[in-house]
Every structure is written in C-alpha cells, then in structure tokens.
Design an enzyme around this catalytic site. Structure first.
Site, PDB file in Angstrom:
ATOM      1  CE  LYS A  36     -33.291  97.558  25.674  1.00 31.80           C
ATOM      2  NZ  LYS A  36     -32.000  97.393  24.954  1.00 31.80           N
TER       3      LYS A  36
ATOM      4  CD  GLU B 245     -41.145 108.325  17.136  1.00 31.84           C
ATOM      5  OE1 GLU B 245     -40.843 108.228  18.356  1.00 31.84           O
ATOM      6  OE2 GLU B 245     -40.290 108.379  16.236  1.00 31.84           O
TER       7      GLU B 245
ATOM      8  N   GLY C 264     -32.918  96.890  20.694  1.00 29.24           N
ATOM      9  CA  GLY C 264     -34.210  97.016  20.019  1.00 29.24           C
ATOM     10  C   GLY C 264     -34.236  96.297  18.687  1.00 29.24           C
ATOM     11  NE  ARG C 265     -28.604  97.964  16.093  1.00 25.56           N
ATOM     12  CZ  ARG C 265     -28.394  98.838  17.079  1.00 25.56           C
ATOM     13  NH1 ARG C 265     -29.420  99.543  17.550  1.00 25.56           N
ATOM     14  NH2 ARG C 265     -27.190  99.028  17.600  1.00 25.56           N
TER      15      ARG C 265
ATOM     16  CD  GLU D 190     -31.147 102.088  15.644  1.00 25.84           C
ATOM     17  OE1 GLU D 190     -31.607 101.138  16.316  1.00 25.84           O
ATOM     18  OE2 GLU D 190     -31.823 103.091  15.330  1.00 25.84           O
TER      19      GLU D 190
ATOM     20  CG  HIS E  27     -40.485  96.734 -13.826  1.00 24.47           C
ATOM     21  ND1 HIS E  27     -40.562  96.499 -15.169  1.00 24.47           N
ATOM     22  CD2 HIS E  27     -40.621  95.520 -13.227  1.00 24.47           C
ATOM     23  CE1 HIS E  27     -40.770  95.213 -15.389  1.00 24.47           C
ATOM     24  NE2 HIS E  27     -40.820  94.586 -14.221  1.00 24.47           N
TER      25      HIS E  27
ATOM     26  CE  LYS F 121     -35.047 108.517  19.871  1.00 19.75           C
ATOM     27  NZ  LYS F 121     -34.816 107.357  20.787  1.00 19.75           N
TER      28      LYS F 121
HETATM   29  O1  F6P Z   1     -34.031 104.301  16.790  1.00 17.58           O
HETATM   30  C1  F6P Z   1     -33.658 104.337  18.103  1.00 17.58           C
HETATM   31  C2  F6P Z   1     -34.377 103.263  18.880  1.00 17.58           C
HETATM   32  O2  F6P Z   1     -33.924 103.260  20.205  1.00 17.58           O
HETATM   33  C3  F6P Z   1     -34.198 101.884  18.268  1.00 17.58           C
HETATM   34  O3  F6P Z   1     -32.959 101.293  18.561  1.00 17.58           O
HETATM   35  C4  F6P Z   1     -35.375 101.172  18.867  1.00 17.58           C
HETATM   36  O4  F6P Z   1     -35.668  99.947  18.210  1.00 17.58           O
HETATM   37  C5  F6P Z   1     -36.476 102.233  18.667  1.00 17.58           C
HETATM   38  O5  F6P Z   1     -35.793 103.473  18.878  1.00 17.58           O
HETATM   39  C6  F6P Z   1     -37.659 102.095  19.596  1.00 17.58           C
HETATM   40  O6  F6P Z   1     -37.220 102.134  20.927  1.00 17.58           O
HETATM   41  P1  F6P Z   1     -38.231 101.614  22.086  1.00 17.58           P
HETATM   42  O7  F6P Z   1     -38.467 100.157  21.834  1.00 17.58           O
HETATM   43  O8  F6P Z   1     -37.497 101.876  23.363  1.00 17.58           O
HETATM   44  O9  F6P Z   1     -39.501 102.396  21.965  1.00 17.58           O
END
Ligand code: F6P
Length: 525
Positions: free
Chosen positions: A201, A207, A262-263, A348, A379, A490
């Site tokens: 987003k 990452e 995002g979630r 979150e 288990h 971060k």
């Molecule tokens: O964990 C923080 C966050 O902003 C989440 O809310 C989101 O889903 C994830 O990192 C990835 O963010 P992006 O889609 O902007 O890479």
C-alpha cells in the site's frame, strides 16, 4: 464517545459477573436448567452457524451486554462506518473496505469499478497465456512480494481454496526480509515464466522494497533488457510515484486507496494472487460473501447480529473475567493460516491504550490472538487449556462438508474432535482421588460451523471477524484503523543496521544493543 466503564451497563455487568466468577453458575448447570439453551444461544446467517451457548451468559447477561452496545452507540457507529465518515480519527480518514465488496453495479466510487475491470483484464491475460515474459513464454509462477495485510489475506485465501491442478498458475508468497525465504522460492522458479507482484500500500515497506530489488536483479541476471523485464512486474499500491520510480510499467499498476487499511485490503487488488490462482469468479464470490455479511451486520438486530455477539463476548471476558488471550482453532487444514490473519486483524486494530479523545483507556483492550489447526493443537496447546491456570476463551471453527472428499471417515473424525473439545472444555472430568488427573471444565467456547469451504462462505467468515473487531473498538472507544505502534521499531532498525553493516558507532545505542552488535560482529568474523 466515552469509556464503557462510565456506562450503567458496565456497572451492572460488574455485579452480574460475580454470579459466574464465584462458580454459582457452571456451564453444565445452565444446560441442565434449560434444555433449549443451545437453540436460544445459536444464530445462523447464510451458511454460517454460530453456537455461543457454551459461554458464561444467561438471558440477563445478554440483555446487559446488548445494553452496553447501545450505550456505546454501536448502531450509529455501524452507520457511520458504512457512510464513509472519518472514523479513523487519528488519520482523519474513512474506513471503507466494505465499499470494495459492494456489487459492481452500484460501486459508490467509479474508480472501484475501473480498478476491478483492470484487475480482471490483467488476470484474464495472464491466465489465458496472452501475457508473455521477456522470452515470449506465458506466466507459470506468480510471486507475491508483500507483508502484513499485503500477504496474510491473499495467502490465507489461496491456501484455503486452491485445488491441486498442475495446469494452473502456481502462486508463492514472500513476506520476510530474511533472504532464505526469497532464495528458497526463486530456486524453484524459471525467470522466463515468473511474474512478481509488488504488493505494498505504501510502497515504502523495507521488506517488500528490498525483496523487489533482489527480484529485479535476479531477472536481470537472465535478461539485461529492463523494458523486457518490466513485463515480469506488476504493483498494487497507493504510491504510484514510487512504483513508477522502481520501474513498474504504468499499465501494470493496480491502485489502492488510503481509506482501505492494510489488514482490511484482501478485497482490493491486493487480492490479485487469489484471482490469478483461482480465477476472477472465485474472487468475486469471496467479495459477495463478505458483502452478504456486511448487509447482515448493517441490518440485523443487535441480539441477532453475529459480529456484535462475538464482540460482546470478548468484551465480557476481557473486562470481567480477566482473560488474557483469545484462542482461534480452525478444524480445517486449509484454514491453517487463519489464526495468523486474525492476529494482525485483531492485534493491530485493538492493540491500543489511548481512546478517541486521546486519553488513556480505563480498561483492558486488545489481547493476543493465537491458535493453529485442529487436531494438531490438541497435541500441543490443549493441555494448558484443560488443566492450566489461564482463563482462555476459544473459538472452534469447523466445516460440515469435507473439502477434499478423499476420506469421509477422516473428516468425520476431524469434526468429532472439534465438537468433543467444546464438550470437554465445558464439562471437564472430576477426580477427587488424584487432583492431577481432574479437569476443571466450565471453560467457555464458541463454535462456528460453515456448511462448506467456498469462496462465498470464506468471505463471510473474514468479514464476520472484521466487524467483530470493529465493534470491540467501538465499545472500548479506541481507533481500530491506525497502527502508529509499528513505526518506532522501523525507525530504530535503520540505526542498528548502520551499526551492524556500515561500521557506524554502536555506542550511541543502548548498552544492550551495542553489546549484542559486538557479539554479532565477533561471530561474523
Ligand atoms: O505492520 C504495519 C503495516 O503497515 C501493516 O498495517 C501493513 O499491512 C503492512 O505494514 C504492510 O504495509 P504495506 O502494504 O504498505 O507494505
């Protein structure tokens, strides 16, 4: 809005809860007293049955919990969310993920219809083999580069619904910056027939950006022509500028909007891997199931409203029985990723300690959500649930019809184990001779039964939990739609990275971090 602890219902629930806390009302006794209890505390919507009879509730409890929902203005909060009000107060934004699954015929934003059509054309072109890579070969493998909401939802839905079919496009998910995950994925792939989705987003997540650069390098080791390799990248983002700067071709960009968290974004083009793996019809069925749950959430009386009931039970245990976590146990191998998805959705959204008025909250809010599939979890974790000292409510989820009709007896055993665990948690087992063998019982659980694992039913299930989380946030008067807590880590990682890899002075960091960096460097040599 105000704290629920100031409401008359909260005070009434406080005294009412003693009725259960002091053991005057065991679950088994409640069933013995009223044979119709299972009917009274079960609700069904479409193909989803919620049995919440194995909870510390009577009709009086439910009346008080519903009163709490009214005093906290849950009905008007639902109206406000669907109306697109800026309910994400700290970012002054709406939370309109529900708009993504409204019927295409009456999308409230024209750009949603345009975006879905673009997604459908891209999916069609790739699935038909018209989209070819730098050597003229069709796409056989898709790698989704994303993390959090840009990974968990698509990965869950693909693993829940995909059918083993060698002809279909294979979808892989890479979320971690640990190079092992990407290396293990790329080792199996042919650059000529691989498409990368940069799902982000913000298009700034470390990452995802780092993995996307590594994939670009991987491709360029096989094809130096950057125009040709651009055919191996699509992006889903709100940040068009950053995506174009990365080298995404304008035609390969699918939009997102800042009013979709995002979630809550699996319903957007973040769901592209789902459509590539299962087809647009299945993706549209997922949206339709979520939309059906949206309409139920908007229109059902509070007493019949599945998300409201699940939320109130969580608030009840968190506020009055000091629960410290919520277990979610899908008795369905294909839903193995559901607990991880619900972890982000719940933790979150509800991991907040300041209310809408920017004041410290007066009660416990979000709690850890954990779990894994049944029967495996029997288990590993169920010993603690049955004989431990923790009070942990459990959501048991089961699918009536076998998804893979390989062995009906095995599926029946799966269902038998799910239902028997709910029984065991409730009735326990007395052993006055040897207390270490006794099982206390009287442990609450919800059982969610789906008729079958279909895109429609899965969409309803995920929307059910989205709205449950939202109602909890309304009752607790906290903002479910921001996540400021993830920013500090971060930022700090940049200084630590510089000390680890660029020789920057670690002594400016705290002594523990500096010492650990020294240990890493000593072992790296
Ligand atoms: O964990 C923080 C966050 O902003 C989440 O809310 C989101 O889903 C994830 O990192 C990835 O963010 P992006 O889609 O902007 O890479």
């Amino acid at each position: 809005m105000s704290s629920p602890t100031d409401t008359a219902a909260w005070h009434a629930l406080r005294s009412h809860s003693a009725h259960f806390r002091e053991g005057n009302s065991r679950l088994s006794g409640l069933f013995a007293a009223d044979p119709s209890r299972a009917d009274m505390f079960s609700r069904q919507h479409d193909n989803l049955l919620l049995d919440f009879s194995r909870n510390y509730i009577t009709e009086d409890t439910l009346t008080l919990l519903l009163e709490l929902a009214r005093e906290q203005n849950v009905p008007s909060a639902i109206t406000s969310m669907f109306a697109g009000d800026n309910i994400n107060s700290s970012e002054a934004r709406p939370a309109l993920h529900i708009a993504l699954r409204e019927p295409e015929t009456n999308h409230r934003f024209p750009e949603l219809t345009v975006a879905l059509a673009r997604m459908a054309r891209l999916v069609d072109s790739i699935r038909k083999g018209d989209w070819v890579g730098y050597s003229g070969m069709p796409i056989r493998d898709v790698v989704n580069l994303g993390v959090g909401g840009s990974d968990l939802g698509p990965a869950l839905v693909v693993s829940a619904l995909e059918r083993p079919n060698a002809r279909d496009i294979a979808v892989h998910f890479v979320s971690n910056i640990d190079p092992a995950q990407l290396a293990m994925t790329l080792a199996r792939l042919n650059p000529e027939t691989t498409l990368f989705i940069v799902a982000s987003k913000s298009f700034t997540t470390l990452e995802t950006r780092h993995n996307a650069e590594l994939c670009k390098q991987w491709l360029q080791e096989h094809c130096a022509d950057s125009a040709a390799t651009a055919r191996h990248f699509v992006a889903v983002t709100t940040n068009t500028e950053a995506a174009l700067a990365f080298g995404i071709a304008a035609d390969n960009l699918l939009p997102m909007w800042d009013w979709v968290g995002g979630r809550f974004s699996v319903w957007s083009a973040i769901g592209l891997p789902i459509a590539l793996r299962l087809g647009m019809d299945s993706f549209r069925q997922l949206l339709a199931g979520a939309n059906a749950m949206d309409r139920h959430f908007q229109n059902a009386e509070l007493a019949d409203n599945l998300p409201v009931l699940l939320a109130l039970l969580n608030v009840w245990y968190r506020g009055f029985f000091d629960s410290h976590s919520q277990a979610v146990v899908p008795y369905c191998e294909r839903l193995r990723l559901l607990p991880a998805y619900l972890q982000q959705l719940s933790m979150e959204s509800l991991g907040k300690s300041v209310d809408h008025a920017e004041q410290p909250v007066a009660m416990s809010t979000g709690e850890p959500v954990w779990g894994t599939v049944g029967t495996d979890i029997q288990h590993s974790c169920f010993q603690l649930l049955h004989q431990g000292t923790e009070f942990i409510p459990v959501d048991l989820i089961a699918i009536a019809q076998p998804t893979d009709s390989t062995n009906i007896a095995a599926h029946q055993h799966l269902l038998a184990n799910c239902l028997s665990q709910g029984m065991a948690l409730m009735q326990g087992h007395a052993d006055t001779q040897q207390p270490s063998r006794a099982i206390a019982g009287n442990k609450p659980s919800n059982t969610l039964l789906l008729s079958a694992l279909t895109p429609y039913n899965l969409g309803s299930l995920l929307a059910l939990y989205e709205h449950k989380v939202f109602v909890q946030s309304v009752i607790w008067d906290i903002n479910a739609f921001d996540q400021w807590g993830v920013e500090l880590g971060k930022r700090l990682s940049q200084d630590v990275y510089a000390a680890l890899s660029e020789g920057a002075d670690a002594t400016v960091l705290d002594a523990s971090t500096a010492r650990l960096i020294a240990a890493v460097n000593a072992w790296k040599r």
